[in-house]
Motif scaffolding. Structure first.
Motif, PDB file in Angstrom:
ATOM      1  N   ARG A 144       0.813  -1.219   0.000  1.00 13.99           N
ATOM      2  CA  ARG A 144       0.000   0.000   0.000  1.00 13.99           C
ATOM      3  C   ARG A 144       0.848   1.271   0.000  1.00 13.99           C
ATOM      4  O   ARG A 144       0.358   2.347  -0.329  1.00 13.99           O
ATOM      5  CB  ARG A 144      -0.918   0.031   1.228  1.00 13.99           C
ATOM      6  N   MET A 145       2.119   1.158   0.355  1.00 12.97           N
ATOM      7  CA  MET A 145       3.000   2.322   0.396  1.00 12.97           C
ATOM      8  C   MET A 145       3.534   2.693  -0.988  1.00 12.97           C
ATOM      9  O   MET A 145       4.107   3.775  -1.147  1.00 12.97           O
ATOM     10  CB  MET A 145       4.164   2.042   1.352  1.00 12.97           C
ATOM     11  N   LEU A 146       3.378   1.812  -1.965  1.00 15.67           N
ATOM     12  CA  LEU A 146       3.963   2.058  -3.284  1.00 15.67           C
ATOM     13  C   LEU A 146       3.419   3.313  -3.973  1.00 15.67           C
ATOM     14  O   LEU A 146       4.208   4.093  -4.529  1.00 15.67           O
ATOM     15  CB  LEU A 146       3.768   0.832  -4.173  1.00 15.67           C
ATOM     16  N   PRO A 147       2.093   3.575  -3.991  1.00 11.70           N
ATOM     17  CA  PRO A 147       1.631   4.818  -4.635  1.00 11.70           C
ATOM     18  C   PRO A 147       2.242   6.068  -4.034  1.00 11.70           C
ATOM     19  O   PRO A 147       2.598   7.011  -4.758  1.00 11.70           O
ATOM     20  CB  PRO A 147       0.114   4.768  -4.422  1.00 11.70           C
ATOM     21  N   SER A 148       2.390   6.094  -2.705  1.00 15.89           N
ATOM     22  CA  SER A 148       3.023   7.241  -2.050  1.00 15.89           C
ATOM     23  C   SER A 148       4.480   7.380  -2.479  1.00 15.89           C
ATOM     24  O   SER A 148       4.978   8.487  -2.719  1.00 15.89           O
ATOM     25  CB  SER A 148       2.927   7.078  -0.534  1.00 15.89           C
ATOM     26  N   LEU A 149       5.160   6.249  -2.597  1.00 19.43           N
ATOM     27  CA  LEU A 149       6.557   6.268  -3.020  1.00 19.43           C
ATOM     28  C   LEU A 149       6.688   6.781  -4.448  1.00 19.43           C
ATOM     29  O   LEU A 149       7.563   7.623  -4.740  1.00 19.43           O
ATOM     30  CB  LEU A 149       7.137   4.862  -2.888  1.00 19.43           C
ATOM     31  N   PHE A 150       5.828   6.307  -5.347  1.00 20.29           N
ATOM     32  CA  PHE A 150       5.868   6.777  -6.729  1.00 20.29           C
ATOM     33  C   PHE A 150       5.548   8.268  -6.829  1.00 20.29           C
ATOM     34  O   PHE A 150       6.172   9.001  -7.604  1.00 20.29           O
ATOM     35  CB  PHE A 150       4.886   5.970  -7.585  1.00 20.29           C
ATOM     36  N   TYR A 151       4.571   8.720  -6.040  1.00 23.57           N
ATOM     37  CA  TYR A 151       4.207  10.140  -6.051  1.00 23.57           C
ATOM     38  C   TYR A 151       5.378  11.003  -5.584  1.00 23.57           C
ATOM     39  O   TYR A 151       5.655  12.061  -6.162  1.00 23.57           O
ATOM     40  CB  TYR A 151       2.992  10.352  -5.151  1.00 23.57           C
TER      41      TYR A 151
END
Length: 480
Positions: free
Chosen positions: A153-160
């Motif tokens: 779930r942390m991946l979208p935040s990381l990509f952003y």
């Protein structure tokens, strides 16, 4: 499609079957009572939305303050150039935008987990794989899947952050880990979690067989005992992972620092910590009773106490002069003299006890599990997440405000004590010098600070010192 078990115990003749009522995607409650799982699901989602919207407003206030601030405060004209101010502003904007994105993302995830019964779906997969396993194995497997899901779930935040915010605010690639490196780090976190989950889940499954109140008392005593053990350990050995410590004898201590130690009648040992890498410059008093030590990080001293030729260009000039260092140490000794650590620990222990009591009241509430899509057969470990995520946010906000409020005022009380001892001017100079070295954004919204900052900002502390010296009128409200 047939589901085959990955593990089957031949000693068990029957396999587990998930049966019973589950709410699925139903949206209309059967009755308007809190005992109705569909209505409770709507209420839990409403609580999450209200909680995250509150913090979203706080973050937006800080973001708005950051956008409209174009110059450093007048108190810091001599210590912060316009270029350094713009760099700190970009850094703060980067942080605020990321906080806003994470809050929005968390709201979406939390609501979808309930309405789509995501956690219950993982349980169905677990039972489908291990139909003949015992309860402990099922819970370990479930927590493995669930922890992996939380990391993903942390991946979208990381990509952003890496693909949008870093280019927008000109983040130096050499000072920030790359996207591929962060993804690899998350993969390592997944592996580490699996190693930690197995023993912790087994211990929990053994403890939860006790009466819930015995379990709460046992957990509270374990956490209190562990924190006191760590406090005694660091009082004797320090924090070895920060760097190598060297005990300072009288010949190694300058006159200003000797005066401070003599003034406070400090009975413990004094150590200089050679940090392995540049961190936040600080000093602290650790331990209790006969196990008491004062640790001074070498990056708190001017040029780390070395010749300029032995330092990188970015480290030259950083740190405090002897008089400023003595004032900073006096501030830490004031915390020790006023027993702030003991008071803070007592406050944290009290909040922890109240939290555990509330947790115990909610943990066995069956409707909570049904609202998340489970049937009467559910993993015991999922209760930790459901209570923490959906029922305790209001209590956490209240307790966070209280703990942060007292800790911030411990800082003000220590500064006031330092002023009474005659170190006020040197303390102000030390704060300005540390601010100059760090280039932190000076403005913090007061409402944002109440829930998101453990300590006052440097600007607030300088204003408080001026108020104590009666050189500048400062509203007491601004120091909340």
């Amino acid at each position: 499609m047939h589901t085959f078990a990955l593990y089957e115990d031949p000693l068990h003749g029957e396999h587990l079957v998930i049966s019973g009522y589950e709410i699925g995607l139903n949206m209309v409650p059967d009755k308007m009572k809190i005992s109705d799982p569909i209505l409770l699901r709507h209420i839990l989602c409403l609580l999450i939305v209200a909680h995250n919207c509150f913090h979203l407003i706080l973050c937006r206030r800080q973001l708005k303050l950051c956008k409209r601030s174009n110059d450093p405060p007048s108190l810091m004209d001599d210590s912060m150039s316009p270029e350094a101010f713009e760099v700190s502003k970009d850094k703060q904007l980067h942080t605020s935008y990321l906080e806003v994105f994470n809050l929005i993302l968390d709201t979406i995830y939390s609501c979808l987990d309930l309405y789509l019964s995501t956690l219950a779906y993982f349980w169905k997969i677990t039972v489908g794989w291990y139909r003949y396993a015992d309860d402990i194995w099922l819970n370990v497997t479930y927590m493995t899947m669930f922890s992996t899901y939380l990391v993903i779930r942390m991946l979208p935040s990381l990509f952003y952050e890496k693909l949008v915010l870093d280019p927008k605010f000109n983040v130096d690639p050499e000072k920030s880990p790359p996207l591929v490196g962060m993804i690899c780090a998350l993969a390592f976190v997944v592996v580490f979690l699996q190693i930690a989950i197995i023993p912790f889940t087994a211990i929990f499954m053994a403890i939860q067989e006790l009466n819930v109140w015995y379990c709460i008392l046992l957990v509270w005593l374990i956490l209190v005992g562990l924190s006191l053990f760590i406090l005694g350990f660091v009082g004797i050995f320090g924090v070895p992972c920060l760097g190598k410590s060297r005990k300072l004898e009288d010949a190694d201590i300058n006159d200003d620092l000797k005066e401070v130690l003599h003034s406070f009648k400090f009975p413990g040992r004094v150590y200089l910590v050679h940090t392995f890498q540049i961190g936040r410059p600080t000093a602290w008093v650790m331990g209790c009773f006969c196990c008491l030590r004062l640790d001074i990080h070498d990056n708190l001293k001017l040029n780390r106490g070395l010749d300029s030729d032995d330092l990188d260009s970015g480290e030259v000039g950083a740190g405090l002069k002897d008089e400023q260092l003595a004032a900073f140490v006096a501030h830490q000794l004031a915390h020790w003299h006023l027993r702030h650590v003991a008071k803070a620990l007592a406050l944290i222990y009290l909040n922890l006890f109240i939290y555990l009591v509330l947790f115990g009241l909610c943990y066995n509430w069956q409707t909570l599990y049904w609202a998340a899509g489970f049937t009467p057969l559910y993993p015991k470990t999922v209760g930790f997440w459901l209570v923490y995520k959906y029922l305790m946010p209001v209590f956490r906000d209240i307790s966070t405000w209280m703990v942060f409020f007292f800790i911030r005022h411990f800082e003000y009380a220590a500064d006031a004590y330092v002023v009474r001892r005659g170190f006020g001017s040197a303390m102000k100079a030390a704060l300005l010098k540390l601010f100059t070295d760090d280039n932190e954004f000076p403005y913090v919204d007061h409402w944002y600070l109440m829930w998101h900052r453990l300590r006052p900002s440097i600007l607030q502390r300088i204003q408080h010192l001026q108020r104590l010296n009666r050189t500048h009128a400062v509203s007491a409200i601004s120091l909340i």
